[in-house]
Write a protein that holds these residues in place. Structure first.
Motif, short mmCIF file in Angstrom:
data_model
loop_
_atom_site.label_atom_id
_atom_site.label_comp_id
_atom_site.label_asym_id
_atom_site.label_seq_id
_atom_site.Cartn_x
_atom_site.Cartn_y
_atom_site.Cartn_z
N TYR A 46 15.08 -8.67 0.95
CA TYR A 46 14.45 -8.30 1.76
C TYR A 46 14.44 -9.09 3.22
N GLU A 47 13.31 -8.39 3.70
CA GLU A 47 13.54 -8.76 5.11
C GLU A 47 12.82 -9.66 6.06
N ARG A 48 14.40 -10.16 6.19
CA ARG A 48 13.84 -11.77 6.68
C ARG A 48 13.37 -11.77 7.78
N PRO A 49 13.05 -11.38 8.75
CA PRO A 49 12.32 -11.71 9.54
C PRO A 49 11.07 -11.47 9.54
N ALA A 50 10.34 -11.24 8.76
CA ALA A 50 9.05 -11.14 8.10
C ALA A 50 8.51 -12.63 7.79
N LEU A 51 9.28 -13.48 7.53
CA LEU A 51 9.49 -15.42 6.61
C LEU A 51 8.40 -15.97 8.21
N SER A 52 9.36 -15.81 9.41
CA SER A 52 8.40 -16.48 10.79
C SER A 52 7.66 -15.49 11.17
N LYS A 53 6.60 -14.51 10.75
CA LYS A 53 5.73 -14.10 11.14
C LYS A 53 4.78 -14.09 10.67
N ALA A 54 4.47 -12.38 10.24
CA ALA A 54 3.35 -12.33 8.82
C ALA A 54 3.34 -13.80 7.35
N TYR A 55 4.65 -13.30 6.99
CA TYR A 55 4.76 -14.42 5.90
C TYR A 55 3.65 -15.62 6.04
N LEU A 56 3.44 -16.01 7.31
CA LEU A 56 2.99 -17.19 7.27
C LEU A 56 1.55 -17.56 7.79
N PHE A 57 1.63 -16.02 7.79
CA PHE A 57 -0.33 -16.01 9.13
C PHE A 57 -1.17 -16.53 8.10
N PRO A 58 -2.32 -17.00 8.26
CA PRO A 58 -2.98 -17.93 7.48
C PRO A 58 -4.08 -16.72 6.69
N GLU A 59 -4.22 -14.91 7.58
CA GLU A 59 -5.12 -13.86 7.08
C GLU A 59 -4.71 -13.14 6.27
N GLY A 60 -4.16 -12.57 5.09
CA GLY A 60 -3.68 -11.44 5.31
C GLY A 60 -1.91 -11.49 4.86
N ALA A 61 -1.36 -12.52 5.05
CA ALA A 61 -0.26 -12.84 5.02
C ALA A 61 0.81 -12.30 4.07
N ALA A 62 2.06 -11.81 4.67
CA ALA A 62 2.61 -10.52 4.45
C ALA A 62 3.14 -11.64 3.22
N ARG A 63 3.26 -10.45 1.62
CA ARG A 63 4.00 -11.47 0.24
C ARG A 63 4.85 -10.19 -0.37
N LEU A 64 6.20 -10.84 -0.97
CA LEU A 64 7.09 -9.76 -1.90
C LEU A 64 5.82 -8.73 -3.03
N PRO A 65 5.86 -8.25 -3.81
CA PRO A 65 7.24 -6.85 -2.92
C PRO A 65 6.40 -6.28 -1.50
N GLY A 66 5.95 -6.56 -0.85
CA GLY A 66 5.52 -6.15 0.29
C GLY A 66 6.77 -5.42 1.41
N PHE A 67 7.66 -6.56 1.51
CA PHE A 67 9.06 -6.85 2.30
C PHE A 67 10.07 -6.97 2.45
N HIS A 68 10.27 -6.02 0.85
CA HIS A 68 11.71 -5.60 0.60
C HIS A 68 12.07 -5.11 0.92
N VAL A 69 13.16 -4.50 2.10
CA VAL A 69 14.14 -3.74 2.37
C VAL A 69 14.00 -2.51 1.47
#
Ligand code: FAD
Length: 435
Positions: A46-69
């Motif tokens: 998966y696209e690791r940079p998402a982990l420090s960004k949208a993965y941690l949003f309080p709403e609409g957080a990114a989750r797999l499978p959304g950000f697989h390479v």
């Protein structure tokens, strides 16, 4: 079974490089059963940079499978089914604990053996921990790090458990900056601590950093510079209670997040392959000193054609491109063909709050800032050029549109002559647009 598993190609590591390599293997016509990816993580690349960004949003957080390479670069998402369709084996939850490059075999923690003809090392980096430096109390609960999705899940749990609490972020690099922002967005009281005179000192000039620091302060993040976390106290529960700073201050904390750097994971191969600059030394095709062994992404120390030196780069763009280059080189060598040497233009980016910057090239020589870098303004947009030996060698842009980012990339690649810093400061983006 404990029987040996044998593959034509094995990638050890299942991160960004592995995912982009897999796509290139498929493009090159890899046959079912030929390729295996062995990863200690439980999920497909998966696209690791998402982990420090949208993965941690309080709403609409990114989750797999959304950000697989390979969505991070605008490509098709490689879901686990994709690997199955291509006959690429994803061997997950499997940590390799021993590598014997002479006998071409890898051994997992569970004692399984994997054999290969060609190996790609894509083990990436691991975070430096405060416990590594024997910082007192650094083993307290809720002192967290971020590298893999498991770490991100722990952070999400802690954010929920300590709702509206106090967070101390240790480190002023891009992880520290992105996490401070996202903790603030989660309504935490956030304090950032770092020893340097300004944030992101390896890239930012004092001028650039001044913008981000006051923007963060305006958002309510308080920044404590010039000191370090020297110890932690705990509650009876074992959870962190306070952060003690070297300058004597004490900060209350429900969560501490640490981003103090990373180290390439090369241990498995120590003494078996040539190393340089902390990484595994490769040529311009990511071939190591050992036949049939390649190294890509964060672990590779490779020739930087543009600058005539060798470097290791810990950024996502290079992890993608080096992986593709290595796979192309493997197929070309099997077919007795040549491909072009890797010619990389360094590219880093970061996003936090409403901000987004890109940097291309080399940050050496003299720097000049241009544009609107007033953190109080509605739409700040500014940049910086670095000039060495009369040529522009690096360019940074905050808030740029796609074509403007392309323009600064072009400048960093073309290295046009610049007669004076003053002219660059005055022309700003216009200078780049003319190249
Ligand atoms: P990784 O993606 O780290 O993959 C390594 C893989 O190998 C992992 O799956 C790991 O579990 C596995 N592994 C390691 N050892 C073993 C073993 N012994 N056995 C089995 N598996 C093993 N870069 C940017 O340019 N911009 C950004 O905004 C940005 N944001 C980031 C945010 C975070 C939170 C992090 C951690 C990194 C960020 N980066 C960013 C850096 C970028 O993600 C890395 O440079 C990139 O992931 C490197 O790719 P890689 O394949 O070399 O390593």
């Amino acid at each position: 079974s404990m029987a040996d598993k044998s593959f034509k190609y094995v990638i050890v590591g299942g991160g960004v490089s592995a995912g982009y390599a897999a796509r290139e293997f498929a493009k090159q016509g890899v046959q079912p059963g030929e390729l295996a990816i062995i990863s200690k993580e439980a999920v497909a690349p998966y696209e690791r940079p998402a982990l420090s960004k949208a993965y941690l949003f309080p709403e609409g957080a990114a989750r797999l499978p959304g950000f697989h390479v390979c969505v991070g670069s605008g490509g098709e998402r490689l879901l686990p089914e994709w690997y199955a369709e291509k006959g690429i084996q994803l061997i997950l939850n499997t940590e390799i604990v021993k590598a014997d490059l002479a006998s071409k075999s890898l051994t997992s923690a569970a004692g399984e053996t994997f054999k290969y003809k060609t190996l790609i090392i894509a083990t990436g980096s691991t975070v430096l921990k405060l416990t590594d430096f024997k910082v007192e109390g650094a083993d307290a609960k809720n002192i967290l790090y971020l590298r893999e999705i498991d770490d991100a899940d722990k952070l999400v749990e802690a954010i929920k458990a300590k709702k509206n609490g106090k967070a101390v972020v240790v480190g002023g690099g891009y992880i520290g900056l992105e996490l401070s922002a996202v903790l603030k967005i989660n309504n935490f009281d956030v304090k950032m601590v770092y020893p340097e005179p300004w944030c992101m000192p390896r890239l930012f000039t004092a001028d650039i950093a001044a913008f981000y620091e006051s923007y963060y302060e305006k958002k309510g993040v308080s920044i404590i510079k010039g000191t370090v976390a020297s110890g932690f106290t705990k509650h009876d529960s074992g959870e962190v209670k306070e952060v003690q700073l070297k300058d004597g201050r004490v900060l209350e904390a429900d969560i501490v997040v640490v981003g103090v750097g990373a180290r390439p994971l090369t241990n498995l191969f120590k003494g078996q392959v040539e190393e340089d600059k902390g990484g595994i030394k490769t040529d311009a095709f990511f071939k190591t000193s050992v036949p049939d062994v390649y190294a890509v992404g964060d672990v590779a120390t490779f020739p930087m054609k543009l600058y005539g030196d060798i470097r290791r780069v810990e950024h996502v763009d290079h992890s993608r491109k080096s992986a593709e280059q290595a796979v192309k080189a493997i197929f070309a060598s099997e077919q007795g063909k040549d491909i072009e040497a890797y010619d990389y233009l360094p590219y880093f980016y970061s996003r936090s709050f409403d901000l987004s910057w890109q940097f291309y090239g080399d940050n050496v020589g003299d720097a000049v800032i241009f544009g609107n870098h007033d953190p109080a303004s509605e739409k700040p947009k500014f940049g910086s050029y670095w000039i060495k030996d009369g040529k522009v060698v690096g360019a940074f842009l905050e808030g740029g549109a796609a074509e403007e980012n392309q323009a600064i990339a072009k400048v960093a690649k073309a290295q046009p002559a610049a007669s004076s810093l003053d002219i660059l400061a005055k022309e700003g983006l216009e200078f780049a647009s003319k190249i």
